[in-house]
Each structure stands twice: as C-alpha cells, then as structure tokens.
Design a protein around this motif. Structure first.
Motif, PDB file in Angstrom:
ATOM      1  N   ARG A  46       3.666  -5.616   1.469  1.00 39.70           N
ATOM      2  CA  ARG A  46       2.905  -7.012   1.695  1.00 39.70           C
ATOM      3  C   ARG A  46       3.550  -7.762   2.896  1.00 39.70           C
ATOM      4  O   ARG A  46       4.856  -7.875   2.909  1.00 39.70           O
ATOM      5  N   ILE A  97      -7.700   5.532   4.837  1.00 36.63           N
ATOM      6  CA  ILE A  97      -7.006   4.398   4.150  1.00 36.63           C
ATOM      7  C   ILE A  97      -8.232   3.545   3.785  1.00 36.63           C
ATOM      8  O   ILE A  97      -8.303   3.039   2.653  1.00 36.63           O
ATOM      9  N   LYS A 127      -6.610  -7.701   1.917  1.00 40.61           N
ATOM     10  CA  LYS A 127      -5.072  -7.748   1.757  1.00 40.61           C
ATOM     11  C   LYS A 127      -4.539  -6.980   2.686  1.00 40.61           C
ATOM     12  O   LYS A 127      -3.186  -7.228   2.827  1.00 40.61           O
ATOM     13  N   LEU A 128      -5.275  -6.348   3.534  1.00 39.49           N
ATOM     14  CA  LEU A 128      -4.557  -5.327   4.669  1.00 39.49           C
ATOM     15  C   LEU A 128      -5.456  -5.348   5.768  1.00 39.49           C
ATOM     16  O   LEU A 128      -6.686  -5.271   5.621  1.00 39.49           O
ATOM     17  N   MET A 161       0.782  -1.067   0.062  1.00 40.72           N
ATOM     18  CA  MET A 161      -0.118  -0.261   0.250  1.00 40.72           C
ATOM     19  C   MET A 161       0.852   1.250   0.065  1.00 40.72           C
ATOM     20  O   MET A 161       1.978   1.347   0.819  1.00 40.72           O
ATOM     21  N   THR A 199       5.012   3.876   2.805  1.00 41.49           N
ATOM     22  CA  THR A 199       4.718   2.661   1.847  1.00 41.49           C
ATOM     23  C   THR A 199       4.646   1.427   2.937  1.00 41.49           C
ATOM     24  O   THR A 199       5.461   1.476   3.759  1.00 41.49           O
ATOM     25  N   ILE A 202      -3.690   7.579  -2.299  1.00 42.47           N
ATOM     26  CA  ILE A 202      -3.800   6.079  -1.214  1.00 42.47           C
ATOM     27  C   ILE A 202      -3.958   4.995  -2.178  1.00 42.47           C
ATOM     28  O   ILE A 202      -5.005   4.891  -2.922  1.00 42.47           O
ATOM     29  N   SER A 203      -3.010   4.215  -2.580  1.00 41.33           N
ATOM     30  CA  SER A 203      -3.465   3.091  -3.394  1.00 41.33           C
ATOM     31  C   SER A 203      -3.086   1.622  -2.711  1.00 41.33           C
ATOM     32  O   SER A 203      -2.298   1.286  -1.870  1.00 41.33           O
ATOM     33  N   ILE A 204      -3.767   0.418  -3.045  1.00 39.59           N
ATOM     34  CA  ILE A 204      -3.452  -0.573  -2.684  1.00 39.59           C
ATOM     35  C   ILE A 204      -3.300  -1.597  -3.847  1.00 39.59           C
ATOM     36  O   ILE A 204      -4.103  -1.734  -4.640  1.00 39.59           O
ATOM     37  N   ASP A 205      -2.131  -2.346  -3.970  1.00 44.04           N
ATOM     38  CA  ASP A 205      -1.674  -3.155  -5.058  1.00 44.04           C
ATOM     39  C   ASP A 205      -2.080  -2.348  -6.288  1.00 44.04           C
ATOM     40  O   ASP A 205      -2.211  -2.925  -7.264  1.00 44.04           O
ATOM     41  N   VAL A 252      -9.937  -3.971   2.834  1.00 46.12           N
ATOM     42  CA  VAL A 252      -9.097  -3.709   3.837  1.00 46.12           C
ATOM     43  C   VAL A 252     -10.050  -4.255   4.934  1.00 46.12           C
ATOM     44  O   VAL A 252     -11.310  -3.502   5.035  1.00 46.12           O
TER      45      VAL A 252
END
Ligand SMILES: Nc1ncnc2c1ncn2[C@@H]1O[C@H](COP(=O)(O)OP(=O)(O)OP(=O)(O)O)[C@@H](O)[C@H]1O
Ligand SMILES: [Mg+2]
Length: 241
Positions: A25, A46, A155-156, A1, A22, A57-60, A78
């Motif tokens: 993973r 988030i 994922k988080l 992320m 950052t 804000i980015s995830i993968d 999330v």
C-alpha cells in the motif's frame, strides 16, 4: 496487491511467464521493458480486462474473481489510465468524472459534482469542467482521465504509458500530477519510459522482457547498475536518444 505465479498465453505466445511480485500500500512501482514484453497485458490482467491462465492476483487479500458482481466491485478498486485518454467524447469533462461515481457508487449528482470539482482542481483543469474532451489539449485530457479514475477512490491506480501519446510540452504537466499522487501516498503501477519520473517518484522499478520479470530494484540501483544483459541493453538504447 499480490501477483503470484501468473501465466498467460495468447494462443502460442507465452505473454506472461511466472510473474510474481507484491505491491505494498502506498508503493509506486514503475514497469519498463521493450515493446511486446507484456507490460500492458500485465496491467490489463490486474484489472481483469484480460483473463489469466494460472496463478493468483489479489488486492487487500481478495482474489480477483473472473466475473460477476464481485468483479465489478474489485475492478472499481483499481483505477486505470491508458495511453489514449479514453474519455467519453459526448460528455463534458465534469460528466466524465461524475458518471461512474453516480452509476456505480450511487452518489447523488450534487455530491459527485462537488467531489469531481475538487479532483479537477487537484489536477489543474477545474476551469475546463464544462467543455467537451475534444476542446482540451492532450495533456488536459489525460489529467481529466486521471481525475476520473480517482473519482472512484481506487485502492490502486494503473497508468499504462500515460504520457507517450502527448506532445513534449504536455508531458511534464501530467508527470507533475503523477508525482503529486505518489507523494500523497497513492498506490501506483506506472508503465513508462520517463526515467525522470521513475527516479523522482518510484519506490521500485520492474524490468520486463519476454513476459518475465527480468529484474526488480530501487530506481537508483536499477538505472546506475542494471544487472541483467537485457536491462543493460535496454537502458543503453533508451538513454541514447
Ligand atoms: N489481444 C491480443 N491477442 C494476441 N496477442 C496479443 C494481444 N495483446 C497483446 N498481444 C501480444 O502480446 C505481447 C505483449 O503485448 P503487450 O501489449 O503486453 O506488450 P507491451 O510490453 O505493453 O508493449 P508496448 O511497449 O509496445 O506497449 C505482444 O507480443 C503482443 O503482440
Ligand atoms: Mg503496452
């Protein structure tokens, strides 16, 4: 992320200031800092429970959209566990854990229940599955809340002071579950003042003050040798009691 130059105001109050970091993973990040420093707001941003004014804000690699179906999808990536357990009071423990997988992920009841029982087993409350939340202790409820967030295979997971509403004897049972998740490679952002957890499980500590990331370091380095005056002052206060 990736969190890249994120700013947010509540009216006049500049609550997140140029937040950039950052989270890899499998990484476990503990966020600490004084009350009002923006820790919960960052978690909520988030998860898009709060909007941000600017930044990314980015995830993968997927930037979090501000609304719509894409948001629902990314939000379900999330998991979030709050200080107050937020279980559905009128549903059983098992129903609490199966609801979203059935509704959002489209699992059959049978599959959702099988998976839910495995998760309840993992957090040590499988024998409470048929009870209502109010019949459980705070520590048990918080473990159900963790199982519920894991049921969506996020994922988080974000945990915002997950033990601070608990009686002392229940704190460890929740921390043990969190340490287990960390060891299993779950990507976690945990707001907590539990230094034992941070030392045992965190890869990195982020210290926030006045909406800024004031300092980031490995737990040993941070606790043994904080650099900023704010962090030194904060640690001397929390270690004193
Ligand atoms: N919805 C809101 N509207 C206006 N101000 C808010 C809102 N939510 C939080 N704030 C303010 O933003 C600042 C940061 O709040 P936040 O809850 O993120 O702090 P925190 O670091 O989580 O504190 P704590 O350790 O007490 O939980 C505080 O000054 C708070 O009063
Ligand atoms: Mg908070």
């Amino acid at each position: 992320m990736v969190i890249d130059h994120v700013d947010k105001h509540f009216g006049e109050l500049h609550v997140l200031r140029d937040i950039t970091t950052t989270v890899a993973r499998g990484e476990v990040v503990v966020v600490i800092g004084p009350s009002g420093s923006g820790k919960s707001t960052l978690c909520r941003a988030i998860n898009r429970l709060e909007t941000i004014d600017s930044g990314i804000i980015s995830i993968d690699g997927h930037v979090l959209p501000s609304e719509g179906r894409e948001l629902a999808k990314l939000r379900s990536d999330v998991g979030m566990v709050f200080q107050s357990f937020n279980l559905f009071a009128h549903k059983t423990v098992l129903e609490n854990v199966t609801l979203a997988p059935i509704k959002v992920r489209g699992l059959s009841r049978k599959d959702a229940e099988k998976r839910a029982m495995e998760l309840l087993e993992r957090v040590g409350v499988a024998n409470q599955a048929k009870k209502m939340p109010a019949q459980l202790s705070g520590g048990q409820q918080q473990r159900v809340a963790i199982a519920r967030s894991l049921a969506m295979e996020p994922k988080l997971i974000l945990l915002d002071e997950p033990t601070s509403a608990l009686d002392p004897e229940m704190i460890n049972e929740v921390l043990d579950v969190m340490v287990g998740l960390a060891k299993d490679g779950m990507t976690m952002i945990v707001v907590t003042h539990e230094m034992g957890f941070a030392r045992k499980a965190a890869d990195r500590v982020i210290f926030m003050a006045d909406g800024r990331i004031e300092e980031e370091a490995a737990p040993e380095a941070f606790f043994n040798n904080p650099q900023s005056p704010r962090a030194k002052d904060f640690l001397s206060k929390i270690l004193a009691h």
